[in-house]
Design a protein around this motif. Structure first.
Motif, short mmCIF file in Angstrom:
data_model
loop_
_atom_site.label_atom_id
_atom_site.label_comp_id
_atom_site.label_asym_id
_atom_site.label_seq_id
_atom_site.Cartn_x
_atom_site.Cartn_y
_atom_site.Cartn_z
N LEU A 114 0.89 -1.09 -0.07
CA LEU A 114 -0.01 -0.28 -0.01
C LEU A 114 0.95 1.37 -0.07
O LEU A 114 0.53 2.37 -0.79
CB LEU A 114 -1.10 0.01 1.29
CG LEU A 114 -2.23 -1.02 1.33
CD1 LEU A 114 -2.67 -1.16 2.74
CD2 LEU A 114 -3.21 -0.61 0.53
N LEU A 166 -3.63 -0.04 -6.73
CA LEU A 166 -4.02 0.62 -5.32
C LEU A 166 -5.43 0.69 -5.19
O LEU A 166 -6.02 -0.03 -4.15
CB LEU A 166 -3.43 1.95 -5.18
CG LEU A 166 -3.50 2.43 -3.67
CD1 LEU A 166 -3.05 1.60 -2.55
CD2 LEU A 166 -2.86 4.13 -3.66
N GLY A 167 -6.20 1.03 -6.22
CA GLY A 167 -7.82 1.07 -6.25
C GLY A 167 -8.28 -0.36 -6.07
O GLY A 167 -9.13 -0.79 -5.16
N HIS A 205 -7.94 -1.45 -2.29
CA HIS A 205 -8.88 -0.76 -1.49
C HIS A 205 -10.59 -1.28 -1.93
O HIS A 205 -11.20 -1.52 -1.21
CB HIS A 205 -8.97 0.78 -1.96
CG HIS A 205 -8.12 1.41 -1.13
ND1 HIS A 205 -8.14 1.90 0.22
CD2 HIS A 205 -6.94 1.91 -1.56
CE1 HIS A 205 -6.99 2.39 0.43
NE2 HIS A 205 -6.47 2.80 -0.65
N GLY A 238 -10.31 -4.77 -0.02
CA GLY A 238 -9.87 -5.00 1.53
C GLY A 238 -8.52 -5.54 1.47
O GLY A 238 -8.53 -6.39 2.58
N THR A 255 -6.26 -3.10 4.04
CA THR A 255 -6.97 -2.02 4.33
C THR A 255 -8.30 -2.25 4.46
O THR A 255 -8.86 -3.23 3.63
CB THR A 255 -6.64 -0.71 3.54
OG1 THR A 255 -6.90 0.37 4.09
CG2 THR A 255 -7.08 -1.21 2.00
N VAL A 261 -12.31 -2.28 3.09
CA VAL A 261 -12.90 -2.01 1.81
C VAL A 261 -13.44 -0.50 1.98
O VAL A 261 -14.07 -0.10 2.90
CB VAL A 261 -14.04 -3.13 1.78
CG1 VAL A 261 -14.72 -2.70 0.46
CG2 VAL A 261 -13.57 -4.55 1.74
N ASP A 262 -13.02 0.15 0.62
CA ASP A 262 -13.45 1.40 0.53
C ASP A 262 -13.97 1.57 -0.89
O ASP A 262 -13.00 1.94 -1.85
CB ASP A 262 -12.51 2.45 0.98
CG ASP A 262 -13.01 3.81 0.93
OD1 ASP A 262 -13.97 4.30 0.38
OD2 ASP A 262 -12.36 4.87 1.64
N HIS A 263 -15.28 1.36 -1.20
CA HIS A 263 -15.66 1.47 -2.59
C HIS A 263 -15.30 2.88 -3.22
O HIS A 263 -14.77 2.95 -4.40
CB HIS A 263 -16.92 0.98 -2.94
CG HIS A 263 -17.15 -0.49 -2.70
ND1 HIS A 263 -18.39 -1.14 -2.24
CD2 HIS A 263 -16.29 -1.49 -2.77
CE1 HIS A 263 -18.42 -2.29 -1.88
NE2 HIS A 263 -17.00 -2.63 -2.03
N LYS A 284 -13.24 5.18 -2.47
CA LYS A 284 -11.87 5.55 -2.59
C LYS A 284 -11.15 4.53 -3.66
O LYS A 284 -10.40 5.13 -4.67
CB LYS A 284 -10.88 5.34 -1.45
CG LYS A 284 -9.40 5.64 -1.69
CD LYS A 284 -8.74 5.66 -0.03
CE LYS A 284 -7.38 6.28 -0.24
NZ LYS A 284 -6.67 6.38 1.03
N ALA A 285 -11.80 3.43 -3.88
CA ALA A 285 -11.31 2.46 -5.04
C ALA A 285 -11.73 3.12 -6.27
O ALA A 285 -11.02 2.96 -7.59
CB ALA A 285 -11.78 1.12 -4.92
#
Length: 275
Positions: free
Chosen positions: A112, A130-131, A134, A137, A140, A142-144, A146-147
């Motif tokens: 990361l 990197l996307g 994210h 997960g 890090t 899970v962050d849809h 930001k991805a």
């Protein structure tokens, strides 16, 4: 085969980099003609003096076993030296080594960190990778959202896997508002680069009238191209479409498919990275 494609990427990158010294040019020319040992011999003293491009190049040769013994741990060391100097391609390669446990113990936080450095420098394939971390997960939460932002940045630079994945996010409404028309647009961008998964998805959208008007001829064209590359979903959908189409429609679809670039061109551009 994959090593050969990555080697082509190395040549393309170094040839397009900032003005190089005569030694850099000589090393690159040796690599182009397949004399990897000579290239390694030229890059090594530059790398030992701290030249980041030479360090990155030696790392690649060590990783591929070209002109020197295959040594992925040593490749990692050279990439780390170049990465510390802010060399984005080395940061990306180092990150993938940590991501995949390739020559080093798998370490998501390090992956990361280095992908973040390269992504901040604008490297499209790092933004994409990197996307995906994210999105899935990996190391890090899970962050849809930001991805989606990272993948969109890579897609806008023409990264075909990012274009395909952005299409999926728009299709499913993950991290972004659901938009079938935009999904079809991004699938088309990746499809035109020869990416089989995107060709299959674009064909399905055209067959179902999702984001585009129904057009069975164009749908068959893209599904045919994807099926020719062995895409499993396209192989099924090709049979479904054929049962609904006339012989003349199928002939026209295949004629249109023949006007597209080689469907395997995307593979030639693929770096050593995640899918």
């Amino acid at each position: 085969m994959r090593a050969r494609f990555a080697g082509a990427l190395l040549v393309a990158f170094l040839a397009g980099a900032l003005p190089a010294s005569a030694s850099q040019e000589s090393a690159l020319e040796a690599y182009r003609r397949g004399d990897h040992a000579a290239a390694a011999a030229l890059w090594r003293p530059m790398a030992e003096r701290g030249d980041a491009r030479a360090q990155y190049s030696l790392g690649y040769l060590s990783h591929a076993g070209q002109g020197m013994p295959l040594d992925k741990a040593r490749a990692r060391d050279w990439w780390h030296k170049a990465a510390q100097q802010g060399f984005a391609d080395a940061q990306h390669s180092l990150a993938l080594a940590y991501l995949n446990g390739d020559g080093v113990e798998k370490n998501y936080p390090q992956a990361l960190y280095w992908l973040g450095r390269a992504a901040d420098a604008g490297l499209a394939r790092s933004q994409y990778s990197l996307g995906k971390m994210h999105l899935e997960g990996l190391g890090t939460p899970v962050d849809h959202a930001k991805a989606a932002s990272l993948i969109a940045s890579a897609a806008e630079q023409g990264e075909h896997r990012a274009q395909y994945n952005l299409g999926k996010l728009l299709r499913d409404g993950r991290g972004v508002a659901r938009d079938m028309a935009q999904a079809a647009t991004w699938f088309e961008k990746a499809a035109m680069q020869g990416y089989a998964r995107a060709q299959s998805q674009l064909g399905i959208r055209l067959a179902r009238g999702e984001g585009r008007p129904v057009d069975e001829v164009l749908a068959y064209k893209w599904i045919f191209l994807a099926a020719e590359q062995g895409d499993a979903e396209a192989l099924v959908q090709r049979g479904v479409l054929q049962s609904k189409m006339t012989r003349e429609q199928i002939i026209e679809a295949k004629r249109l498919a023949a006007t597209e670039p080689n469907p395997r061109l995307a593979a030639l551009r693929a770096p050593l990275t995640t899918n």
